[in-house]
Scaffold this motif. Structure first.
Motif, short mmCIF file in Angstrom:
data_model
loop_
_atom_site.label_atom_id
_atom_site.label_comp_id
_atom_site.label_asym_id
_atom_site.label_seq_id
_atom_site.Cartn_x
_atom_site.Cartn_y
_atom_site.Cartn_z
N UNK A 267 0.82 -1.20 0.00
CA UNK A 267 0.00 0.00 0.00
C UNK A 267 0.86 1.26 0.00
N UNK A 268 1.95 1.24 0.75
CA UNK A 268 2.87 2.38 0.78
C UNK A 268 3.53 2.57 -0.58
N UNK A 269 3.84 1.47 -1.24
CA UNK A 269 4.44 1.56 -2.57
C UNK A 269 3.47 2.18 -3.56
N UNK A 270 2.21 1.73 -3.51
CA UNK A 270 1.19 2.29 -4.40
C UNK A 270 0.98 3.78 -4.13
N UNK A 271 0.94 4.15 -2.85
CA UNK A 271 0.74 5.56 -2.50
C UNK A 271 1.91 6.42 -2.97
N UNK A 272 3.13 5.91 -2.80
CA UNK A 272 4.31 6.66 -3.23
C UNK A 272 4.31 6.85 -4.74
N UNK A 273 4.06 5.79 -5.49
CA UNK A 273 4.09 5.88 -6.94
C UNK A 273 2.98 6.79 -7.47
N UNK A 274 1.81 6.77 -6.82
CA UNK A 274 0.71 7.63 -7.24
C UNK A 274 1.04 9.10 -6.98
N UNK A 275 1.62 9.39 -5.82
CA UNK A 275 1.99 10.77 -5.50
C UNK A 275 3.11 11.24 -6.42
N UNK A 276 4.06 10.35 -6.69
CA UNK A 276 5.16 10.68 -7.60
C UNK A 276 4.62 11.00 -8.98
N UNK A 277 3.73 10.17 -9.49
CA UNK A 277 3.17 10.38 -10.82
C UNK A 277 2.35 11.66 -10.89
N UNK A 278 1.59 11.96 -9.84
CA UNK A 278 0.76 13.17 -9.83
C UNK A 278 1.63 14.43 -9.85
N UNK A 279 2.74 14.40 -9.14
CA UNK A 279 3.65 15.55 -9.13
C UNK A 279 4.34 15.70 -10.48
N UNK A 280 4.71 14.58 -11.07
CA UNK A 280 5.36 14.61 -12.39
C UNK A 280 4.40 15.14 -13.45
N UNK A 281 3.13 14.74 -13.36
CA UNK A 281 2.13 15.24 -14.30
C UNK A 281 1.89 16.73 -14.10
N UNK A 282 1.87 17.16 -12.84
CA UNK A 282 1.62 18.56 -12.55
C UNK A 282 2.72 19.49 -13.01
N UNK A 283 3.97 19.01 -13.01
CA UNK A 283 5.08 19.89 -13.38
C UNK A 283 5.37 19.87 -14.88
N UNK A 284 4.51 19.19 -15.67
CA UNK A 284 4.62 19.31 -17.12
C UNK A 284 5.22 18.13 -17.86
N UNK A 285 5.26 16.96 -17.24
CA UNK A 285 5.81 15.78 -17.91
C UNK A 285 4.78 15.18 -18.86
N UNK A 286 5.26 14.53 -19.90
CA UNK A 286 4.37 13.82 -20.81
C UNK A 286 3.91 12.51 -20.18
N UNK A 287 2.84 11.96 -20.69
CA UNK A 287 2.30 10.72 -20.13
C UNK A 287 3.27 9.55 -20.30
N UNK A 288 3.98 9.52 -21.42
CA UNK A 288 4.90 8.41 -21.65
C UNK A 288 6.06 8.47 -20.67
N UNK A 289 6.51 9.67 -20.32
CA UNK A 289 7.58 9.79 -19.32
C UNK A 289 7.08 9.32 -17.96
#
Length: 260
Positions: free
Chosen positions: A11-33
């Protein structure tokens, strides 16, 4: 029987990866990245991953190889604004996890440090943006007077943009007002007959507002079949372009400049 500790770690792994992905999306990364970075870390953590990227949310599912356990986490897209520095640091983190075999706790600690990264100073950005826009004017054939006009109009308009965004104003209204302000100042070249290329000063005075990153990202998302995100980013960019165009036209109209 399933180990409760394994469920907690998953669960901690899923939460970390979700938060990481949301921050990456917010700062302008492409979906493939985002996909590649999260997949890279999931493999390093020894779990399988499926990620579902939407314009406003990111959903991550992780499970053990034997499919005995699975957990899901969802996070809202971070509203941090486009940041190439943050984008780069987050991508570097994914490689550190993969290459150096960082465990989850070490990755979380590194992630928290990245989240506190201070953005580039607003005064440095203000000056560099003004010089860059003046350089664009020169690139399109503007003379030195036009470059000076563009520098001043960009300096004023971008500072207005910074103030309005800091006060929490709507980004669309901000783009319209900043464009109108820059266009009104640069129109002085026409009104007072300053230099030989006043039309180039007027045309390039609002280039700093062009939402280039969303346009580019939308093309990348289309190529990799993330159509919803591509459509969302493209529409956001079109709306912002329409707002800056309205501001430019309003400035020309109020100051009595001929369009053709």
């Amino acid at each position: 029987m399933n180990n409760p500790d394994d469920k907690s770690i998953l669960q901690e792994t899923a939460a970390f990866l979700a938060e990481y992905a949301s921050l990456l999306l917010g700062c302008g990364a492409t979906c493939i990245r985002i996909e590649k970075n999260t997949m890279r870390m999931a493999e390093a953590f020894g779990v399988n991953l499926d990620i579902f990227i939407m314009p406003a949310h990111v959903t991550v599912s992780v499970w053990k190889t034997d499919r005995s356990q699975a957990k899901m986490a969802q996070r809202k897209t971070a509203s941090c604004g486009i940041s190439f520095d943050l984008n780069t640091r987050l991508s570097q983190l994914s490689w550190e996890v993969a290459d150096n075999s960082l465990n989850l706790s070490a990755a979380l600690e590194r992630f928290e440090c990245i989240k506190t990264t201070k953005p580039t100073g607003k005064w440095e950005v203000l000056m560099l943006t003004s010089f860059a826009n003046a350089a664009f004017c020169r690139l399109f054939g503007g003379d030195w007077f036009a470059m000076l006009i563009v520098f001043v109009s960009t300096l004023s308009g971008y500072r207005l943009k910074q103030i309005m965004l800091e006060d929490g104003c709507d980004v669309r209204l901000t783009f319209l007002c900043a464009s109108f302000f820059s266009a009104s100042i640069s129109a002085g070249g026409h009104i007072f007959n300053i230099g030989s290329t006043p039309e180039l000063a007027l045309g390039t005075s609002v280039l700093y507002l062009i939402p280039g990153v969303p346009y580019i990202n939308s093309v990348s998302d289309i190529i990799y079949r993330h159509y919803l995100c591509a459509f969302s980013r493209f529409l956001d960019a079109v709306v912002l372009t329409a707002c800056l165009s309205a501001g430019l036209c309003a400035g020309m109209l109020i100051l009595g400049l001929k369009w053709f």
